[in-house]
Design an enzyme around this catalytic site. Structure first.
Site, short mmCIF file in Angstrom:
data_model
loop_
_atom_site.label_atom_id
_atom_site.label_comp_id
_atom_site.label_asym_id
_atom_site.label_seq_id
_atom_site.Cartn_x
_atom_site.Cartn_y
_atom_site.Cartn_z
N HIS A 39 -26.15 -31.02 -122.62
CA HIS A 39 -25.18 -30.68 -121.58
C HIS A 39 -23.75 -31.02 -122.00
CE1 HIS A 39 -24.12 -29.79 -117.42
NE2 HIS A 39 -23.38 -30.87 -117.40
N SER A 65 3.22 -12.08 -110.82
CA SER A 65 4.36 -11.35 -111.39
C SER A 65 5.33 -12.27 -112.11
CB SER A 65 5.10 -10.60 -110.27
OG SER A 65 5.62 -11.52 -109.32
N ASP A 121 -30.35 -29.29 -122.36
CA ASP A 121 -29.80 -29.63 -121.04
C ASP A 121 -30.93 -29.75 -120.03
OD1 ASP A 121 -28.36 -29.89 -118.68
OD2 ASP A 121 -27.06 -28.17 -119.06
#
Length: 285
Positions: free
Chosen positions: A261, A140, A228
């Site tokens: 990667h 908030s 990767d």
């Protein structure tokens, strides 16, 4: 210091050495970029203290976040580096997040968890959980997060660190030096694990791993890179999630052609990085 009685057992040069007695020697000072206004993207960042052990950088897009008509996504960002290297202040991480904040028009909270090998798993998980609780408690506060209620909308995995005892094709063809370091990594950062590289925390498809049906999100974007070494495991995870589990969410797969990667950290101005950021921004809408 190494000796016959205290030899180096893990050599992760040029970053650090780990000795038999558990002591760690960092081999070089790490460059740090302070938080502040980025002139290239007009993204502003601030230092945040979450707890005595955990800090973060918060990145604010160049729009009025106090406007009642503005609803922003919040990305809780847990950096890579095998839990061992980098921080929110590392230049390549900082530059990447400035760019991602600008493109996605999102608030990003980049968490500085305590690093291995000085701190073993699950310390990093505990620190990241503390960051999530901090976000929930400040939902908030329009000056920091937003004036809207907190909802976990989705998960984004960027070149995820998955491994296992039985090597996949992409792991077998990886550079042998890199493969050895990856094969040793989990044992170094989680030496208390009895399952080794088939620990469900690093191999979520291992025997006895928790059901994927229990994932705490309803949307996922899994991003991997063609070159990767861990690419196969990312694809296996995607297949298991979307075709072999009872998870009720929806998953999307994005692969960066010709990239390795974490290319987005090493080549922040490349076309591939721009495409990845745009894909993440689209996922957030």
């Amino acid at each position: 210091m190494a000796s016959d009685n205290n030899p180096v057992i893990y050599d992760y040069s040029p970053y650090f050495l780990v000795y038999k007695d558990g002591s760690v020697k960092r081999l070089k000072a790490e460059e740090q970029t302070p938080a502040g206004l980025d002139p290239l993207t007009n993204v502003d960042s601030k230092d945040i203290r979450i707890s005595a052990d955990v800090s973060a950088h918060i990145y604010l897009p160049p729009i009025n976040i106090n406007s009642n008509s503005t609803k922003l996504s919040l990305i809780l960002y847990f950096r890579g580096g095998g839990f061992c290297i980098f921080s929110s202040a590392s230049p390549i991480v900082h530059r990447h997040l400035n760019g991602l904040t600008a493109v996605s028009s999102s608030i990003i909270l980049s968490v500085d968890y305590r690093r291995a090998p000085e701190h073993h798993i699950p310390v990093q998980y505990d620190d990241c959980w503390a960051a999530l609780e901090w976000v929930a408690s400040h939902r908030s506060d329009a000056g920091l997060i937003s004036s809207y209620s907190l909802k976990l909308a989705g998960t984004i995995l960027l070149d995820p660190y998955f491994w296992g005892k039985n090597l996949t094709a992409s792991e077998k063809t990886a550079d042998p030096v890199l493969r050895k370091k990856l094969d040793q990594l989990w044992g170094m950062i989680c030496p208390e694990s009895t399952a080794g590289n088939d620990d469900p925390r690093v191999n979520p498809l291992a025997a006895g791993a928790p059901s994927l049906a229990d994932l705490g999100c309803t949307r996922m974007l899994l991003c991997t890179s063609e070159k990767d070494a861990m690419r196969d495991r990312a694809l296996m995870y995607y297949e298991a999630l979307t075709k072999g589990s009872e998870w009720r969410g929806t998953a999307e797969l994005y692969e960066a052609a010709g990239e390795d990667h974490e290319f987005y950290l090493n080549h922040p101005d490349s076309n591939s990085t721009a495409k990845l950021r745009a894909r993440i921004a689209a996922f957030l809408t």
